[in-house]
Design a protein around this motif. Structure first.
Motif, PDB file in Angstrom:
ATOM      1  N   GLY A 208      -3.913   5.023   1.958  1.00 16.71           N
ATOM      2  CA  GLY A 208      -3.454   6.001   2.942  1.00 16.71           C
ATOM      3  C   GLY A 208      -4.138   7.351   2.770  1.00 16.71           C
ATOM      4  O   GLY A 208      -4.517   8.005   3.745  1.00 16.71           O
ATOM      5  N   THR A 209      -4.331   7.743   1.518  1.00 18.49           N
ATOM      6  CA  THR A 209      -4.997   9.029   1.304  1.00 18.49           C
ATOM      7  C   THR A 209      -6.434   8.990   1.809  1.00 18.49           C
ATOM      8  O   THR A 209      -6.972  10.008   2.241  1.00 18.49           O
ATOM      9  CB  THR A 209      -4.990   9.398  -0.194  1.00 18.49           C
ATOM     10  OG1 THR A 209      -5.606   8.346  -0.937  1.00 18.49           O
ATOM     11  CG2 THR A 209      -3.577   9.610  -0.706  1.00 18.49           C
TER      12      THR A 209
ATOM     13  N   LEU B  82       2.721  -1.875  -3.503  1.00 23.14           N
ATOM     14  CA  LEU B  82       3.053  -0.785  -2.589  1.00 23.14           C
ATOM     15  C   LEU B  82       2.149   0.431  -2.814  1.00 23.14           C
ATOM     16  O   LEU B  82       1.834   1.180  -1.878  1.00 23.14           O
ATOM     17  CB  LEU B  82       4.525  -0.375  -2.785  1.00 23.14           C
ATOM     18  CG  LEU B  82       5.044   0.721  -1.859  1.00 23.14           C
ATOM     19  CD1 LEU B  82       5.074   0.254  -0.418  1.00 23.14           C
ATOM     20  CD2 LEU B  82       6.434   1.173  -2.292  1.00 23.14           C
ATOM     21  N   LEU B  83       1.744   0.628  -4.059  1.00 19.78           N
ATOM     22  CA  LEU B  83       0.916   1.801  -4.363  1.00 19.78           C
ATOM     23  C   LEU B  83      -0.390   1.778  -3.575  1.00 19.78           C
ATOM     24  O   LEU B  83      -0.954   2.814  -3.246  1.00 19.78           O
ATOM     25  CB  LEU B  83       0.637   1.848  -5.883  1.00 19.78           C
ATOM     26  CG  LEU B  83      -0.155   3.046  -6.406  1.00 19.78           C
ATOM     27  CD1 LEU B  83       0.489   4.354  -6.008  1.00 19.78           C
ATOM     28  CD2 LEU B  83      -0.289   2.958  -7.923  1.00 19.78           C
TER      29      LEU B  83
ATOM     30  N   ALA C 267      -0.300   3.710  -0.447  1.00 19.48           N
ATOM     31  CA  ALA C 267      -0.497   5.141  -0.649  1.00 19.48           C
ATOM     32  C   ALA C 267      -1.957   5.447  -0.964  1.00 19.48           C
ATOM     33  O   ALA C 267      -2.557   6.346  -0.372  1.00 19.48           O
ATOM     34  CB  ALA C 267       0.406   5.648  -1.771  1.00 19.48           C
TER      35      ALA C 267
ATOM     36  N   THR D 171      -2.011   0.971 -13.709  1.00 21.87           N
ATOM     37  CA  THR D 171      -1.086   1.693 -12.857  1.00 21.87           C
ATOM     38  C   THR D 171      -1.225   3.200 -13.071  1.00 21.87           C
ATOM     39  O   THR D 171      -1.265   3.966 -12.107  1.00 21.87           O
ATOM     40  CB  THR D 171       0.354   1.238 -13.142  1.00 21.87           C
ATOM     41  OG1 THR D 171       0.413  -0.176 -12.936  1.00 21.87           O
ATOM     42  CG2 THR D 171       1.340   1.923 -12.211  1.00 21.87           C
TER      43      THR D 171
ATOM     44  N   LEU E  81      -2.197   5.633 -10.043  1.00 23.62           N
ATOM     45  CA  LEU E  81      -1.298   6.722  -9.647  1.00 23.62           C
ATOM     46  C   LEU E  81      -2.081   8.027  -9.600  1.00 23.62           C
ATOM     47  O   LEU E  81      -2.027   8.786  -8.629  1.00 23.62           O
ATOM     48  CB  LEU E  81      -0.138   6.853 -10.641  1.00 23.62           C
ATOM     49  CG  LEU E  81       0.919   5.749 -10.631  1.00 23.62           C
ATOM     50  CD1 LEU E  81       1.786   5.842 -11.881  1.00 23.62           C
ATOM     51  CD2 LEU E  81       1.796   5.852  -9.380  1.00 23.62           C
ATOM     52  N   VAL E  82      -2.816   8.287 -10.673  1.00 29.55           N
ATOM     53  CA  VAL E  82      -3.583   9.525 -10.731  1.00 29.55           C
ATOM     54  C   VAL E  82      -4.626   9.573  -9.615  1.00 29.55           C
ATOM     55  O   VAL E  82      -4.776  10.583  -8.925  1.00 29.55           O
ATOM     56  CB  VAL E  82      -4.293   9.651 -12.096  1.00 29.55           C
ATOM     57  CG1 VAL E  82      -5.189  10.870 -12.111  1.00 29.55           C
ATOM     58  CG2 VAL E  82      -3.269   9.734 -13.213  1.00 29.55           C
TER      59      VAL E  82
ATOM     60  N   ILE F  83       5.679  -5.829   1.576  1.00 29.61           N
ATOM     61  CA  ILE F  83       4.930  -5.234   0.468  1.00 29.61           C
ATOM     62  C   ILE F  83       5.906  -4.850  -0.635  1.00 29.61           C
ATOM     63  O   ILE F  83       6.839  -4.093  -0.389  1.00 29.61           O
ATOM     64  CB  ILE F  83       4.138  -4.006   0.941  1.00 29.61           C
ATOM     65  CG1 ILE F  83       3.236  -4.399   2.110  1.00 29.61           C
ATOM     66  CG2 ILE F  83       3.323  -3.414  -0.200  1.00 29.61           C
ATOM     67  CD1 ILE F  83       2.467  -3.251   2.713  1.00 29.61           C
ATOM     68  N   ASP F  84       5.698  -5.381  -1.807  1.00 31.60           N
ATOM     69  CA  ASP F  84       6.658  -5.092  -2.882  1.00 31.60           C
ATOM     70  C   ASP F  84       5.952  -4.412  -4.057  1.00 31.60           C
ATOM     71  O   ASP F  84       4.896  -3.810  -3.885  1.00 31.60           O
ATOM     72  CB  ASP F  84       7.361  -6.368  -3.327  1.00 31.60           C
ATOM     73  CG  ASP F  84       6.362  -7.383  -3.850  1.00 31.60           C
ATOM     74  OD1 ASP F  84       5.196  -7.006  -4.115  1.00 31.60           O
ATOM     75  OD2 ASP F  84       6.735  -8.553  -3.985  1.00 31.60           O
ATOM     76  N   LEU F  85       6.574  -4.477  -5.205  1.00 33.00           N
ATOM     77  CA  LEU F  85       6.036  -3.770  -6.365  1.00 33.00           C
ATOM     78  C   LEU F  85       5.400  -4.719  -7.367  1.00 33.00           C
ATOM     79  O   LEU F  85       5.201  -4.374  -8.526  1.00 33.00           O
ATOM     80  CB  LEU F  85       7.140  -2.946  -7.031  1.00 33.00           C
ATOM     81  CG  LEU F  85       7.764  -1.877  -6.129  1.00 33.00           C
ATOM     82  CD1 LEU F  85       8.986  -1.260  -6.792  1.00 33.00           C
ATOM     83  CD2 LEU F  85       6.739  -0.793  -5.810  1.00 33.00           C
TER      84      LEU F  85
ATOM     85  N   PRO G 254       1.153  -2.116  -8.856  1.00 33.38           N
ATOM     86  CA  PRO G 254       2.213  -2.441  -7.900  1.00 33.38           C
ATOM     87  C   PRO G 254       1.679  -2.367  -6.462  1.00 33.38           C
ATOM     88  O   PRO G 254       1.053  -1.383  -6.072  1.00 33.38           O
ATOM     89  CB  PRO G 254       3.267  -1.366  -8.176  1.00 33.38           C
ATOM     90  CG  PRO G 254       3.049  -0.995  -9.604  1.00 33.38           C
ATOM     91  CD  PRO G 254       1.575  -1.089  -9.816  1.00 33.38           C
TER      92      PRO G 254
ATOM     93  N   THR H   7      -4.633   8.199  -6.753  1.00 34.14           N
ATOM     94  CA  THR H   7      -4.022   8.442  -5.445  1.00 34.14           C
ATOM     95  C   THR H   7      -3.699   9.921  -5.284  1.00 34.14           C
ATOM     96  O   THR H   7      -3.977  10.525  -4.234  1.00 34.14           O
ATOM     97  CB  THR H   7      -2.740   7.597  -5.312  1.00 34.14           C
ATOM     98  OG1 THR H   7      -3.057   6.250  -5.630  1.00 34.14           O
ATOM     99  CG2 THR H   7      -2.196   7.667  -3.904  1.00 34.14           C
ATOM    100  N   ALA H   8      -3.136  10.514  -6.328  1.00 36.26           N
ATOM    101  CA  ALA H   8      -2.829  11.943  -6.255  1.00 36.26           C
ATOM    102  C   ALA H   8      -4.104  12.752  -6.061  1.00 36.26           C
ATOM    103  O   ALA H   8      -4.145  13.702  -5.268  1.00 36.26           O
ATOM    104  CB  ALA H   8      -2.104  12.379  -7.533  1.00 36.26           C
TER     105      ALA H   8
END
Ligand SMILES: Nc1ncnc2c1ncn2[C@@H]1O[C@H](COP(=O)(O)OP(=O)(O)O)[C@@H](O)[C@H]1O
Ligand SMILES: Nc1ncnc2c1ncn2[C@@H]1O[C@H](COP(=O)(O)OP(=O)(O)O)[C@@H](O)[C@H]1O
Ligand SMILES: Nc1ncnc2c1ncn2[C@@H]1O[C@H](COP(=O)(O)OP(=O)(O)O)[C@@H](O)[C@H]1O
Lengths: 120, 436, 436, 436, 120, 120
Positions: B117-118, B110-111, B114, B26, B30-31, B101-103, B108, B33-34
């Protein structure tokens, strides 16, 4: 000797330069200026701040020429700088009393005759 | 109202699944995606520096606004069409409006909306490089919104859809991080759009020079930085595959840049800054499909080789009729294609890929060629269709005298570097009524 | 061909070891590597903003091109020389061309090539600050390529090589993230290069002012951001040591900046932006060797103290004969040395370091001094040798009239902020034949 | 000396607790901290691009210097006051000078000083947007130092202090990542400061235009990037909550930006770049309190709705008497308030929040309103008090003729884009003796 | 009254300013311009786009002086601006009919005599 | 025909423009220049490098007017540009021999009479 000062549209500069080179006019100086003529204004908005921009980008040419070249130069500019729309600019002819070429100290006519060595 | 109702519904229905998330996975996703998100502003600078001063804001906004518009259509429609089961050709509507879509999951779920999406955002933004200086802003926004749903989501489904219902994946084509979906796709859309819109006024007659090359270098630097998320994140975990993809994303562009500088030096006599920045991007594009499938030396070779087609094409492009203004085809199209094919050559079983041509499996190369062709054809047709339809509704192209004024003033009513002197403050807001 | 053969060989030989990777460790090391990579474009802006407009692209390219050239030589040669067993003086050739490096380990082994590679790149880039405005581009590229192998890899081996065969590490010297290897090393190389090349034309006669101070601030901001990977990543894990190194990297530069602003205010009357940016970098340099070895208050003290030597040296430097143009010695050399020595003072056993002078172990301070001296002497000799040899092959320095035109036009045939008006498009590519 | 003694003491006393750190958590929190730190330079560019050229360095330095000054006071005093047990109103002094903070815990405890420190820094920096172009630099530094301790730390304690001794948290108010503490707080401080200092010279008479809109977009892009750490990191782990907060931080600003562009197009006819950048920030502000408490569709709705108050206020603001120069109130104040209230509306139990108004719990909305009011009142009073006291000691405001020259020359003795021609090098350092 | 207009090399500006100050010439205005003389061009390449740059950066000085100062001023410029290479620039002397100092409304000679209060 | 050249403070430009418009003076060109007058210098420091900045930002107006407008124009500038502090600038009046409007080729008086169509 005369100083020909012309304000023209920036997008016409290359055409004018070409036209002047063809007319054998070599020495000149240009600067980026902004001009106001008789026309309407552009509105811009930055966040809530609305402004009227009354000034348009122009290019100013300064060309020192000997008497015999005045007409040629003016015609060369006219031919290349005209779009027919308001904002094409103006040409002013100012008298010059003396010209000195810094490199050699030559004066007047001699000072505006170009040489063939590389400019840097 | 229906949407609102849905909000509540979905909110209530979502399962809390915090405990399943794997920390390392995770954290890295997260990183990543950013990092990929940052690529879009980075691209805005890469492109923005390359255009003339009167068009810089419009160029940047073509990227920046994609962060708004494409994100929305992606989350609401595109994700489901791309990643839903559906058929081999397109996903289904089961996750429309992110429904269901959940976690849950190690990463997770949902991530992923994102993260993916990027990718959709940057792909749309990439197209703009072909079109700067002449495309009006409203049709641009509509174009990328429709294109994301009708073109991008479809191609994403072909390549990354669920195994068993993904056209190109099932064929055996491999594309680690999106060479086909992102780069080839965007480049072809760009070329088609140039054909529909025509060249800029004065193209081929006047020199169009970059107005700010440091911005180009800034964009290239941030793109490289972000690309570590693009390729490294495509491993979907903080694992060996991510480390391989990451390291290759470091090595390949270095090779491309070195080769490019040598080519420039041999031909023109000087290695240019714009060239080095372009080379870095070409190398990044090239390694994208291969990142997790080739070894580090393979990456170096791939990086070195992708320099050639892009370098020579970009060198002659201004002499072609095609005003692909910022060389999206040369950099992303050719880079993506050579990358996809070289993936078929250098892919190594031991490094996590299918065996490639160098390991005797010429078949993979053929499959890669098929995948490239499929993407090219689909993207060309779909992009053309969308643009022709939009052209029926509104003019796509700014008139010549509007282009002369510049797209910043025309489309945004702003200048990039305003000089307040000579500007008259208007306190009573008036309607400007100008053209746009 | 040999390389190609090698590719295949290595590819086949590599062991897949995905399962061993530790998620948290790998995630943080991936991020750290990306962060350190970003420092090189960041440095390009820090340096690029500080030079005159006619030299900005060349300055930026001196950093940017290191991402190409140094990465290549590092991956192919440097890594093995630095991290291979070998002797105390230098590593061996066992990992030449990344031979035998696979993805096994808690942190996949290959990732270390990238992580350490970003250090090698930024170190070479740092040197350029001493030389902007006069060094030709080709000798620069050759210099950093050779220097990375012959100087950087050697010093890295001394400090970070395998325990038992690393000269300075075995001596007991501590350097958490590379104060000696990176900063002192680069600064000394810079000073030596200035002596070999001489000052810029007009140095001491004309004022050389920065052309874009916001770029300097941008560079400083991104450097600070990237430095969290530099120092935090040097813990090689997402653990307590990383957290300590990270927090210290936040605290120390804050102290340096505050002290610097006070010094400026007391002396010149005004705290400058260039000063604040410089101070941040000096603080970051200072905390680098100490980051994981001192407590947070120690970091604040260290940060505050390193401000002094650098501030006073930089204040008088323009009055010296030495045209260390962007104060690499003042910022990185003195910052690195004071940091190394203060590490010997503030290192705290309880925070993970050896006991330092404040805890009664004066010995550490002596060892640190020895390490600094060793680095200074080695770097000076080796850098001098490489430059003298290169000078036999080609002129290193741009002639005075070339400097007057500017390095951007000279070395890259570009201007940073071109104005297209007055430029005549040439469609038939001609050879420019100009000097370079 | 006392501090020095303390260093040693604490150093010795610190418990090594490396083994407890959780890799995923620590990795993500390290990254988040770095990301939030980057927001301050990002803000420097967002703000710096919006001001006139003669004030850009001063504007950037108001943010940049906060990295020095606020970091120091936070680490030494603020953290303890905010996070120490103490009473409901304020923390205690148990962690003064970071006393007793070690590296134990899943996330090493010391890292929290840094993570929260970056929040304190950006909050102080945000205030500057109201004050650019007229506030002297020394009083600014003193103001933010005092304000961080007396205002920020207190409000942070109310919202995030230990459960049972945190005024607003205990009331039941929810604020995921600091809408109240950071954004409302900074905006109110800004407005109060504008009232105390008065408008800039020529405000309402001349047009103050941004000098570099690409910088504004750069700032906005980097802010968005950094905000993933701001919101995602506020989950304090690499878990489902972080993934939700992160995804919402991606979705909400996209909605805000889209709505904003539509509003601009409907009203003025053109979607502006400054508008899009502003909208992204407003969306980010809006989702901040809600990030980990609402579902993704809730985030889209919230993002869309927060556009309205900010858009309309910012449109009319230049026509008000209030010279809140860069619209800190419009963007951060109103964005923060609407976000806080909409959190009370959209918060969803299933997504990790308290049930909100849409799930029938109108009570939460009331509590949120109370929390907003409490923050507004406290911030207004405390900020006013500090400024009035400072005003007794020194003039806060630059005189009109000093403003005419520009704050860069006045406060820093620098220009942002110096032109060396015409500058005369002074080798004998003289005291400039100018006003500042 | 005359207006002396000189185009010089940017790198010579500081020397020229110094030389003028020594010659007690105080009031002047400079602007950044681009000039074309008789020489060769610089070639630049941006991706495949190759351009000839025919224009070089110059600085233009405008100095309003009373008759008696004309020769001094010209000599001061010549002394400091000459490098001997092509591209050193030119000096033009234009007649001026009237000068007004905005601050005081003083005209002509009086208008070009400097005062000793701080300029801002 | 005359060319009125005025160097003014940048912060006064808007006022001057307004004042000129009220005086019905329409055509003009502005450029950003730097000037040196009789006053003191600003000191700046970049790291250890201390410099004296002797030049201040000014705006130059160039306004070609027919004889009858000279006085009006000068008065309009004086009225709006004066702050009373040193550094307010100067106005120079230069003779012009000929003016041409590029768009139409009209000469002299006709060339400086504004039209009402939009300027671009
Ligand atoms: N009287 C003038 N003095 C100086 N510059 C002028 C004058 N009139 C016009 N110009 C310059 O010429 C440009 C175009 O002039 P304008 O009057 O708009 O066009 P046109 O000559 O086509 O009517 C202006 O923007 C300005 O720079
Ligand atoms: N006839 C002219 N009119 C206006 N400016 C000129 C003229 N001739 C030269 N200049 C200016 O002087 C600069 C140097 O002139 P150039 O002819 O190259 O050098 P030189 O006088 O040494 O032969 C040019 O770049 C241009 O700015
Ligand atoms: N003799 C001159 N020739 C050209 N420009 C001048 C001259 N004197 C003054 N200026 C311009 O006018 C500006 C203000 O002049 P200055 O002498 O400082 O003010 P004042 O006229 O109030 O004494 C200068 O910065 C310069 O641009």
């Amino acid at each position: 000797m005369k100083m020909i000062v012309a304000m023209i549209r920036p997008e016409k500069l290359n055409d004018v330069l070409e036209s002047l080179f063809k007319a054998e006019v070599r020495g000149l100086t240009i600067s980026r200026v902004q001009g106001h003529g008789g026309g309407t204004e552009r509105v811009e908005t930055y966040r809530g701040t609305t402004v009227k921009m009354g000034l348009y980008d122009k290019v100013k040419l300064e060309i020192g020429v000997s008497e015999g070249f005045v007409e040629t130069t003016i015609q060369a500019i006219l031919a290349a700088a005209r779009s027919g729309e308001v904002g094409d600019g103006k040409i002013f002819v100012l008298p010059v009393e003396r010209v000195v070429r810094i490199r050699t100290g030559e004066e007047n006519e001699a000072a505006v005759t170009p040489v063939k060595k590389p400019d840097r | 109202m229906r949407l609102l109702a849905m909000t509540i519904f979905i909110a209530l229905g979502a399962a809390q699944a915090a405990s399943q998330a794997d920390g390392g996975t995770t954290a890295w996703m997260l990183v990543s995606t950013a990092l990929v998100l940052l690529m879009t502003p980075a691209l805005a600078f890469f492109y923005g520096g390359l255009v003339r001063q009167k068009n810089v804001l419009n160029t940047m906004m073509m990227s920046f606004a994609a962060l708004g518009v494409v994100t929305l259509v992606w989350a609401l429609f595109g994700y489901s069409l791309a990643y839903g089961g559906g058929s081999r050709w397109i996903g289904d509507l089961s996750m429309l409006f992110m429904h269901g879509i959940d976690l849950s999951g190690k990463m997770p779920a949902l991530l992923d909306v994102a993260f993916q999406g990027t990718f959709a955002v940057i792909t749309a933004a990439l197209i703009s490089g072909s079109l700067v200086g002449r495309m009006r802003f409203l049709p641009w926004l509509l174009f990328i919104a429709i294109w994301t749903v009708c073109d991008y989501a479809v191609l994403a489904h072909w390549v990354w859809g669920p195994a068993g219902s993904a056209l190109l994946k099932d064929l055996g084509a491999i594309d680690f991080a999106g060479g086909t979906v992102v780069h080839i796709n965007a480049a072809i859309a760009g070329v088609v759009a140039v054909m529909v819109l025509g060249p800029r006024k004065d193209f081929g007659r006047l020199a169009f020079l970059p107005h700010n090359i440091p911005f180009v270098l800034l964009g290239a630097g941030l793109l490289w930085f972000g690309w570590f998320g693009f390729n490294g994140g495509s491993a979907y975990g903080a694992n060996a595959s991510a480390a391989l993809a990451f390291t290759n994303t470091f090595l390949a562009p270095a090779a491309t840049m070195t080769v490019w500088m040598i080519l420039e030096a041999l031909r023109g006599g000087r290695a240019t800054a714009v060239g080095a920045a372009t080379a870095a991007v070409v190398g990044l594009v090239g390694i994208t499909p291969a990142a997790g499938f080739v070894g580090p030396l393979g990456a170096l070779w791939l990086g070195a080789l992708v320099a050639f087609p892009s370098y020579f094409f970009i060198s002659i492009r201004p002499r072609l009729k095609l005003d692909d203004s910022l060389d999206v085809f040369g950099a992303h199209g050719l880079g993506g294609m050579s990358g996809a094919l070289l993936t078929g050559v250098f892919a190594a079983k031991a490094w996590g890929g299918t065996a490639g041509a160098l390991e005797g499996n010429i078949g993979l190369l053929w499959v890669q060629i098929e995948a490239v062709l499929a993407a090219v054809i689909f993207s060309a047709l779909m992009s053309w269709l969308i643009l022709r339809l939009l052209a029926l509704l509104m003019p796509l192209r700014a008139a010549d005298d509007e282009q002369a004024v510049g797209m910043d003033a025309l489309c945004h009513g702003e200048e990039a570097y305003p000089v307040a002197e000579g500007a008259i403050l208007v306190l009573d807001r008036e309607n400007d009524g100008g053209a746009r």
